[in-house]
Design a protein around this motif. Structure first.
Motif, PDB file in Angstrom:
ATOM      1  N   VAL A   1      44.740  32.474  40.685  1.00 56.59           N
ATOM      2  CA  VAL A   1      43.431  32.749  41.278  1.00 56.59           C
ATOM      3  C   VAL A   1      43.197  31.712  42.374  1.00 56.59           C
ATOM      4  O   VAL A   1      42.732  30.600  42.108  1.00 56.59           O
ATOM      5  CB  VAL A   1      42.298  32.702  40.221  1.00 56.59           C
ATOM      6  CG1 VAL A   1      40.963  33.048  40.857  1.00 56.59           C
ATOM      7  CG2 VAL A   1      42.605  33.629  39.057  1.00 56.59           C
TER       8      VAL A   1
ATOM      9  N   HIS B   1      35.120  30.571  37.015  1.00 54.81           N
ATOM     10  CA  HIS B   1      34.570  31.670  36.209  1.00 54.81           C
ATOM     11  C   HIS B   1      35.570  32.814  36.032  1.00 54.81           C
ATOM     12  O   HIS B   1      35.759  33.314  34.920  1.00 54.81           O
ATOM     13  CB  HIS B   1      33.287  32.214  36.834  1.00 54.81           C
ATOM     14  CG  HIS B   1      32.216  31.197  36.995  1.00 54.81           C
ATOM     15  ND1 HIS B   1      31.653  30.522  35.930  1.00 54.81           N
ATOM     16  CD2 HIS B   1      31.598  30.725  38.105  1.00 54.81           C
ATOM     17  CE1 HIS B   1      30.729  29.685  36.376  1.00 54.81           C
ATOM     18  NE2 HIS B   1      30.680  29.788  37.694  1.00 54.81           N
ATOM     19  N   ASP B   2      36.207  33.227  37.131  1.00 56.99           N
ATOM     20  CA  ASP B   2      37.175  34.323  37.041  1.00 56.99           C
ATOM     21  C   ASP B   2      38.410  33.907  36.253  1.00 56.99           C
ATOM     22  O   ASP B   2      38.952  34.704  35.481  1.00 56.99           O
ATOM     23  CB  ASP B   2      37.586  34.808  38.432  1.00 56.99           C
ATOM     24  CG  ASP B   2      36.464  35.527  39.175  1.00 56.99           C
ATOM     25  OD1 ASP B   2      35.419  35.836  38.556  1.00 56.99           O
ATOM     26  OD2 ASP B   2      36.638  35.777  40.381  1.00 56.99           O
TER      27      ASP B   2
ATOM     28  N   LEU C   1      35.354  42.316  38.249  1.00 56.36           N
ATOM     29  CA  LEU C   1      36.484  41.812  37.469  1.00 56.36           C
ATOM     30  C   LEU C   1      36.237  42.033  35.983  1.00 56.36           C
ATOM     31  O   LEU C   1      37.122  42.494  35.261  1.00 56.36           O
ATOM     32  CB  LEU C   1      36.724  40.324  37.751  1.00 56.36           C
ATOM     33  CG  LEU C   1      37.791  39.656  36.890  1.00 56.36           C
ATOM     34  CD1 LEU C   1      39.162  40.285  37.115  1.00 56.36           C
ATOM     35  CD2 LEU C   1      37.811  38.162  37.141  1.00 56.36           C
TER      36      LEU C   1
ATOM     37  N   CYS D   1      39.525  29.425  43.386  1.00 55.95           N
ATOM     38  CA  CYS D   1      38.873  29.741  42.106  1.00 55.95           C
ATOM     39  C   CYS D   1      37.493  29.114  41.941  1.00 55.95           C
ATOM     40  O   CYS D   1      36.774  29.455  41.009  1.00 55.95           O
ATOM     41  CB  CYS D   1      39.769  29.333  40.943  1.00 55.95           C
ATOM     42  SG  CYS D   1      39.910  27.544  40.720  1.00 55.95           S
TER      43      CYS D   1
ATOM     44  N   PRO E   1      31.804  35.196  36.016  1.00 51.36           N
ATOM     45  CA  PRO E   1      32.860  35.931  36.707  1.00 51.36           C
ATOM     46  C   PRO E   1      32.289  37.103  37.496  1.00 51.36           C
ATOM     47  O   PRO E   1      31.186  37.595  37.210  1.00 51.36           O
ATOM     48  CB  PRO E   1      33.768  36.417  35.580  1.00 51.36           C
ATOM     49  CG  PRO E   1      32.919  36.407  34.368  1.00 51.36           C
ATOM     50  CD  PRO E   1      31.890  35.332  34.565  1.00 51.36           C
ATOM     51  N   HIS E   2      33.038  37.550  38.466  1.00 53.15           N
ATOM     52  CA  HIS E   2      32.600  38.685  39.282  1.00 53.15           C
ATOM     53  C   HIS E   2      32.443  39.913  38.382  1.00 53.15           C
ATOM     54  O   HIS E   2      33.334  40.223  37.577  1.00 53.15           O
ATOM     55  CB  HIS E   2      33.634  38.963  40.378  1.00 53.15           C
ATOM     56  CG  HIS E   2      33.115  39.880  41.422  1.00 53.15           C
ATOM     57  ND1 HIS E   2      32.963  41.229  41.213  1.00 53.15           N
ATOM     58  CD2 HIS E   2      32.697  39.643  42.682  1.00 53.15           C
ATOM     59  CE1 HIS E   2      32.485  41.796  42.296  1.00 53.15           C
ATOM     60  NE2 HIS E   2      32.305  40.844  43.210  1.00 53.15           N
TER      61      HIS E   2
END
Length: 76
Positions: free
Chosen positions: A42, A49-50, A25, A45, A21-22
């Motif tokens: 999202v 991951h996010d 985030l 997406c 994920p970022h």
């Protein structure tokens, strides 16, 4: 010229996918526990991951990811 996102995923040409994920985030989720309680979308997406990070941080939320590339969704 439009990007063929499916072809990019099939060719493993996805420099935007860092394998998790970022970081911003992750930081925000850690700093704001319990803030997400409803539905979350999202868009774009990718491999999810996010989406997974949000779902893990907000177990009561309904998290949905969408993407135009079937290979990305399959990987998610």
């Amino acid at each position: 010229m439009p990007t063929d996102w499916e072809e990019r995923y099939r060719a493993a040409d996805t420099p935007w996918d860092k394998g998790g994920p970022h970081p911003a985030l992750v930081h925000w989720l850690a700093a704001h526990p319990g803030w997400i309680t409803g539905a979350v979308l999202v868009p774009g997406c990718g491999t999810g991951h996010d989406v997974r990070a949000i779902a893990a941080a907000a177990p009561g939320a309904s998290v949905v990811g969408i993407d135009v590339a079937p290979s990305a969704i399959a990987a998610a």
